[in-house]
Enzyme design. Structure first.
Site, PDB file in Angstrom:
ATOM      1  CG  ASN A  43      -0.439  -0.235   2.517  1.00 53.81           C
ATOM      2  OD1 ASN A  43       0.600  -0.870   2.662  1.00 53.81           O
ATOM      3  ND2 ASN A  43      -1.102   0.265   3.532  1.00 53.81           N
ATOM      4  CD  GLU A  72      -1.760   4.574   4.595  1.00 54.84           C
ATOM      5  OE1 GLU A  72      -1.297   5.437   5.379  1.00 54.84           O
ATOM      6  OE2 GLU A  72      -2.423   3.591   4.967  1.00 54.84           O
ATOM      7  CD  GLU A 132      -5.275  -6.089  -1.531  1.00 57.83           C
ATOM      8  OE1 GLU A 132      -4.824  -4.934  -1.380  1.00 57.83           O
ATOM      9  OE2 GLU A 132      -5.917  -6.688  -0.658  1.00 57.83           O
ATOM     10  CB  CYS A 180      -8.651  -4.729  -3.457  1.00 57.67           C
ATOM     11  SG  CYS A 180      -7.530  -3.312  -3.340  1.00 57.67           S
ATOM     12  CB  CYS A 200      -5.204  -1.435  -1.811  1.00 62.04           C
ATOM     13  SG  CYS A 200      -6.519  -0.768  -0.775  1.00 62.04           S
TER      14      CYS A 200
HETATM   15  N1  THU Z   1      -5.169  -1.900   2.596  1.00 61.46           N
HETATM   16  C1  THU Z   1      -4.567  -2.622   1.606  1.00 61.46           C
HETATM   17  O1  THU Z   1      -3.534  -2.200   1.051  1.00 61.46           O
HETATM   18  N2  THU Z   1      -5.109  -3.816   1.259  1.00 61.46           N
HETATM   19  C2  THU Z   1      -6.156  -4.399   1.891  1.00 61.46           C
HETATM   20  O2  THU Z   1      -6.526  -5.510   1.540  1.00 61.46           O
HETATM   21  C3  THU Z   1      -6.848  -3.702   2.985  1.00 61.46           C
HETATM   22  C4  THU Z   1      -6.391  -2.306   3.237  1.00 61.46           C
HETATM   23  C5  THU Z   1      -4.540  -0.646   3.014  1.00 61.46           C
HETATM   24  C6  THU Z   1      -5.200   0.628   2.553  1.00 61.46           C
HETATM   25  C7  THU Z   1      -4.672   1.615   3.572  1.00 61.46           C
HETATM   26  O3  THU Z   1      -3.393   2.073   3.154  1.00 61.46           O
HETATM   27  C8  THU Z   1      -4.490   0.783   4.833  1.00 61.46           C
HETATM   28  O4  THU Z   1      -4.493  -0.566   4.412  1.00 61.46           O
HETATM   29  C9  THU Z   1      -5.558   1.010   5.882  1.00 61.46           C
HETATM   30  O5  THU Z   1      -6.824   0.855   5.339  1.00 61.46           O
END
Ligand code: THU
Length: 132
Positions: free
Chosen positions: A40, A42, A53, A87, A51
């Site tokens: 991920n 941000e 994925e 995702c 994310c």
């Molecule tokens: N997040 C992911 O990268 N994949 C997931 O399957 C669930 C959530 C990330 C998004 C964000 O950066 C952090 O987790 C908190 O939601």
């Protein structure tokens, strides 16, 4: 499966998650046998974050592949991390209903569900067929 886990655990270390402090790693296996990883990323403008994925899917497509055969997602949580709704739809673009998605914790807990279980009734190309 452990190569897929290893890739997801390793890429998670590179996650940029200063706002949620929730680092996620994802790894995708394809029909060629290759593994693509993503974490991920941000952003201070929160909705711009992506994310894990999505990163793995982008790497796969950039490499010229389209067919997902297995998915592994890992986070440092108490319970296995599940792909968010968006995702699930992104994965469904390249993964058939029978593809196994392993959701895991860094502590070693694993839960396996198929794409069809994670996204029942998925919107797909058939829904865009015109009415006769
Ligand atoms: N997040 C992911 O990268 N994949 C997931 O399957 C669930 C959530 C990330 C998004 C964000 O950066 C952090 O987790 C908190 O939601």
């Amino acid at each position: 499966m452990s190569a897929l886990r290893d890739a997801a655990v390793a890429v998670r270390e590179n996650a940029h998650a200063p706002y949620s402090d929730f680092q996620v790693g994802a790894a995708i296996a394809t029909e060629s046998g290759a593994i693509y990883a993503g974490c991920n990323v941000e952003n201070v403008a929160y909705p711009q974050g992506t994310c894990a994925e999505a990163g793995a899917i982008a790497a796969m497509v950039a490499a010229g592949e389209r067919q997902i055969t297995a998915v592994y997602v890992v986070a440092g949580s108490a319970m296995p991390v599940t792909p968010c709704g968006g995702c699930r739809q992104k994965l469904a673009e390249f993964a058939s209903g029978g593809v196994a998605v392993t959701m895991a914790t860094t502590g070693g807990i694993e839960q396996v569900m198929t794409m069809a279980e994670l996204l029942p009734g998925a919107f797909g190309p058939a829904h865009m067929e015109p009415s006769s």
